[in-house]
Design an enzyme around this catalytic site. Sequence first.
Site, short mmCIF file in Angstrom:
data_model
loop_
_atom_site.label_atom_id
_atom_site.label_comp_id
_atom_site.label_asym_id
_atom_site.label_seq_id
_atom_site.Cartn_x
_atom_site.Cartn_y
_atom_site.Cartn_z
N LYS A 66 -14.58 -8.18 -8.68
CA LYS A 66 -13.71 -9.00 -9.52
C LYS A 66 -13.06 -10.12 -8.70
CE LYS A 66 -10.61 -8.26 -13.41
NZ LYS A 66 -9.92 -7.24 -14.22
N ASP A 67 -12.58 -9.79 -7.50
CA ASP A 67 -11.99 -10.81 -6.62
C ASP A 67 -13.04 -11.81 -6.17
OD1 ASP A 67 -9.43 -9.82 -6.77
OD2 ASP A 67 -9.64 -8.53 -5.01
N SER A 115 -0.50 -0.69 -5.98
CA SER A 115 -0.43 -1.91 -6.78
C SER A 115 0.27 -1.66 -8.11
CB SER A 115 -1.85 -2.43 -7.05
OG SER A 115 -2.51 -2.77 -5.84
N GLU A 121 5.73 -34.09 -1.74
CA GLU A 121 4.50 -33.63 -2.38
C GLU A 121 4.84 -32.94 -3.70
OE1 GLU A 121 1.78 -34.84 -1.58
OE2 GLU A 121 0.77 -33.71 0.00
N HIS A 172 0.81 -1.22 0.00
CA HIS A 172 0.00 0.00 0.00
C HIS A 172 0.85 1.27 0.00
CE1 HIS A 172 -3.36 -2.62 0.59
NE2 HIS A 172 -4.21 -1.63 0.70
#
Length: 421
Positions: A247-248, A223, A291, A219
């Site tokens: 959107k998220d 972004s 894994e 912040h």
Amino acid sequence: MSFPWANHYEPKNPLMKWVDSRLPLPRLVYNAVGAGYPVPRNLNYFWNFGVLSGAALMIQIVTGIVLAMHYAANGLVAFDSVEHIMRDVNSGWMLRYAHANGASFFFIVVYLHIFRGLYYGSYKAPREMVWLLGLVIFLLMMATAFMGYVLPWGQMSFWGAKVITGLFGAIPVVGTPIQTWLLGGFAPDNAALNRFFSLHYLLPFVIAGVIILHIWALHIPGSSNPTGIDVKGPQDTVPFHPYYTAKDGFGLGVFLILYCAVLFFAPNALGHPDNYIPANPLSTPAHIVPEWYFWPFYAILRAFTVDFILPAKLWGVLAMFGAILLLFFLPWLDKSPVRSGNYRPAFKKFFWLLVIDVLVLGWCGGAPAEEPYVMISQLAAAYYFAHFLIILPIVSRMERPLPLPNSITEAVLEKHGNAAA
């Protein structure tokens, strides 16, 4: 970074005024994820993976806390306690599968998040600290996942713990004491289970704390965006809410659909069947593998087969850890002033070669330690290090980037047509 055109929180309700004057939590939330945080208007769906990573972490923490209520970190009963969760605890099978597959989905979105950062130059100034904190989160995730893989105390759990902790024994002088300290003895047993269970429970909360720092660091400069150019004014941004919360939210819905499809229809697809066999120190599995999300690094570890000055095992350990630590120096290895790969034609080609190389390393890491997989992993490991140490610095100095748009708004209008104005 201060945006003078951003909306500022002004509580209207007397109760909210009282709360805000004594604990400005509403103001913090509003400025972090609300209309008070302007975001570049051209972010695509690759910017969803940060939110998806947070959602995956919450799934892991919630399911992990409930599973811990029924798990017993004792070598004699650990495997049976997992079977008890699966068979006797109400919805225990779903919790266990949700946790196990949640780890895989957590790594999927984080890997996509990392490669998005690599392509769009999110590691470049002024966002170096965002990148570095993200890599710290990745390292903590790897440690947490490894310790969690040991807890079911199946064959792969036991032998995976033995092999991975045995790597520390390759370090001269201090390696063996470190290995003994990690295990609480000379082989994986009750002491190791207790240590790993305690740390596996603790580290997700440490990850959550570093994520807060990661978001805080984000912040300050704001972004990044697909063009890689800085915000010029209010015309280049939109409020985070409602545009990017919507959107998220859509991205989260798609993520949960895919996650539930695996959880309910193929819960063991990403695991190893040998882990349903109780741990047996006297029976070594024919093919020991970690894994799937560790396979590229496991391939780099196994790529060293010849002693040269140092033992091959030590070279493998150094290379495996070096493959991750190398990413910490990326902001200073790539000297190009252009951030986004969209405007770097040579960089874009080598980026996709890197993606293919990592996929090849993953394929070799999951394959048996025999030819031709060993030779292919050696070539792929050599290219991995050459990409960051040789190719990237040369390309960043010699390539001729495409012309950049004057502003984010100009790039958006060029893409979607002037009618978007």
